[in-house]
Motif scaffolding. Structure first.
Motif, mmCIF file in Angstrom:
data_model
loop_
_atom_site.group_PDB
_atom_site.id
_atom_site.type_symbol
_atom_site.label_atom_id
_atom_site.label_comp_id
_atom_site.label_asym_id
_atom_site.label_seq_id
_atom_site.Cartn_x
_atom_site.Cartn_y
_atom_site.Cartn_z
ATOM 1 N N GLY A 132 0.821 -1.209 0.000
ATOM 2 C CA GLY A 132 0.000 0.000 0.000
ATOM 3 C C GLY A 132 0.852 1.254 0.000
ATOM 4 O O GLY A 132 0.572 2.218 -0.713
ATOM 5 N N LEU A 133 1.915 1.236 0.805
ATOM 6 C CA LEU A 133 2.823 2.392 0.845
ATOM 7 C C LEU A 133 3.543 2.575 -0.483
ATOM 8 O O LEU A 133 3.724 3.697 -0.953
ATOM 9 C CB LEU A 133 3.836 2.227 1.976
ATOM 10 C CG LEU A 133 3.284 2.370 3.388
ATOM 11 C CD1 LEU A 133 4.357 2.033 4.416
ATOM 12 C CD2 LEU A 133 2.748 3.764 3.616
ATOM 13 N N ARG A 134 3.958 1.466 -1.100
ATOM 14 C CA ARG A 134 4.615 1.560 -2.406
ATOM 15 C C ARG A 134 3.673 2.163 -3.441
ATOM 16 O O ARG A 134 4.087 2.982 -4.259
ATOM 17 C CB ARG A 134 5.061 0.181 -2.879
ATOM 18 C CG ARG A 134 6.309 -0.312 -2.229
ATOM 19 C CD ARG A 134 6.730 -1.626 -2.811
ATOM 20 N NE ARG A 134 7.926 -2.120 -2.166
ATOM 21 C CZ ARG A 134 8.394 -3.334 -2.326
ATOM 22 N NH1 ARG A 134 7.773 -4.191 -3.115
ATOM 23 N NH2 ARG A 134 9.487 -3.714 -1.704
ATOM 24 N N LEU A 135 2.415 1.739 -3.396
ATOM 25 C CA LEU A 135 1.435 2.273 -4.335
ATOM 26 C C LEU A 135 1.251 3.769 -4.123
ATOM 27 O O LEU A 135 1.210 4.548 -5.080
ATOM 28 C CB LEU A 135 0.100 1.544 -4.166
ATOM 29 C CG LEU A 135 -1.032 1.944 -5.104
ATOM 30 C CD1 LEU A 135 -0.630 1.638 -6.549
ATOM 31 C CD2 LEU A 135 -2.300 1.220 -4.735
ATOM 32 N N GLN A 136 1.183 4.196 -2.863
ATOM 33 C CA GLN A 136 1.059 5.628 -2.574
ATOM 34 C C GLN A 136 2.278 6.398 -3.059
ATOM 35 O O GLN A 136 2.150 7.493 -3.621
ATOM 36 C CB GLN A 136 0.885 5.843 -1.070
ATOM 37 C CG GLN A 136 -0.470 5.448 -0.553
ATOM 38 C CD GLN A 136 -0.572 5.649 0.950
ATOM 39 O OE1 GLN A 136 0.391 6.022 1.610
ATOM 40 N NE2 GLN A 136 -1.761 5.407 1.497
ATOM 41 N N ILE A 137 3.466 5.830 -2.872
ATOM 42 C CA ILE A 137 4.683 6.496 -3.324
ATOM 43 C C ILE A 137 4.696 6.610 -4.841
ATOM 44 O O ILE A 137 5.068 7.653 -5.393
ATOM 45 C CB ILE A 137 5.926 5.744 -2.801
ATOM 46 C CG1 ILE A 137 6.056 5.947 -1.295
ATOM 47 C CG2 ILE A 137 7.192 6.212 -3.513
ATOM 48 C CD1 ILE A 137 7.107 5.078 -0.648
ATOM 49 N N GLU A 138 4.286 5.549 -5.534
ATOM 50 C CA GLU A 138 4.246 5.591 -7.000
ATOM 51 C C GLU A 138 3.250 6.637 -7.489
ATOM 52 O O GLU A 138 3.534 7.379 -8.432
ATOM 53 C CB GLU A 138 3.885 4.217 -7.557
ATOM 54 C CG GLU A 138 4.994 3.202 -7.424
ATOM 55 C CD GLU A 138 4.566 1.819 -7.855
ATOM 56 O OE1 GLU A 138 3.410 1.654 -8.324
ATOM 57 O OE2 GLU A 138 5.377 0.892 -7.733
ATOM 58 N N ILE A 139 2.088 6.701 -6.847
ATOM 59 C CA ILE A 139 1.079 7.690 -7.239
ATOM 60 C C ILE A 139 1.601 9.095 -6.990
ATOM 61 O O ILE A 139 1.450 9.984 -7.836
ATOM 62 C CB ILE A 139 -0.239 7.438 -6.469
ATOM 63 C CG1 ILE A 139 -0.904 6.151 -6.973
ATOM 64 C CG2 ILE A 139 -1.181 8.618 -6.612
ATOM 65 C CD1 ILE A 139 -2.092 5.726 -6.141
ATOM 66 N N GLN A 140 2.255 9.298 -5.853
ATOM 67 C CA GLN A 140 2.791 10.614 -5.526
ATOM 68 C C GLN A 140 3.895 10.999 -6.519
ATOM 69 O O GLN A 140 3.949 12.149 -6.969
ATOM 70 C CB GLN A 140 3.348 10.611 -4.109
ATOM 71 C CG GLN A 140 3.786 11.970 -3.616
ATOM 72 C CD GLN A 140 4.264 11.911 -2.173
ATOM 73 O OE1 GLN A 140 4.446 10.839 -1.607
ATOM 74 N NE2 GLN A 140 4.467 13.063 -1.588
ATOM 75 N N ALA A 141 4.750 10.055 -6.881
ATOM 76 C CA ALA A 141 5.812 10.342 -7.851
ATOM 77 C C ALA A 141 5.216 10.670 -9.216
ATOM 78 O O ALA A 141 5.693 11.569 -9.917
ATOM 79 C CB ALA A 141 6.760 9.147 -7.956
#
Length: 107
Positions: free
Chosen positions: A54-63
């Protein structure tokens, strides 16, 4: 003393059977607790993996959002630069002359 010896020799089979049953029960309880701890650790590990994904997905979306905003900023700055060039009203001849002069001065 003789009574104790007689008791141990006469009932040795029963004593051994009871001792084996107690050891079997102890081993079963221990293995059950170990299995329970393993299942608990697996659940915790799965929960941690879900949280990390979930955190990786949030980081990818933010990037991705940051890249899009950077792209729009670059497009905005390009449009401003083009608008400034249009406002100055220089022709391509004037622009080449100015570039040539600046090239001579700074080289």
């Amino acid at each position: 003393m003789e009574q104790m010896e007689y008791l141990l020799t006469e009932y040795a089979v029963y004593i051994t059977a009871v001792w084996a049953a107690v050891m079997f029960l102890f081993a079963a309880v221990t293995l059950h607790r170990i299995n329970k701890l393993i299942r608990l650790r697996k659940k915790e590990l799965q929960s941690l993996q879900d949280e990390i994904s979930g955190l990786r997905l949030q980081i990818e979306i933010q990037a991705q959002q940051e890249a899009e905003s950077q792209l729009t900023r670059e497009m905005d700055s390009d449009e401003k630069y083009e608008a400034e060039e249009r406002e100055e009203g220089w022709t391509t001849e004037e622009e080449t002359l100015v570039n040539a002069v600046l090239g001579e001065v700074f080289s």
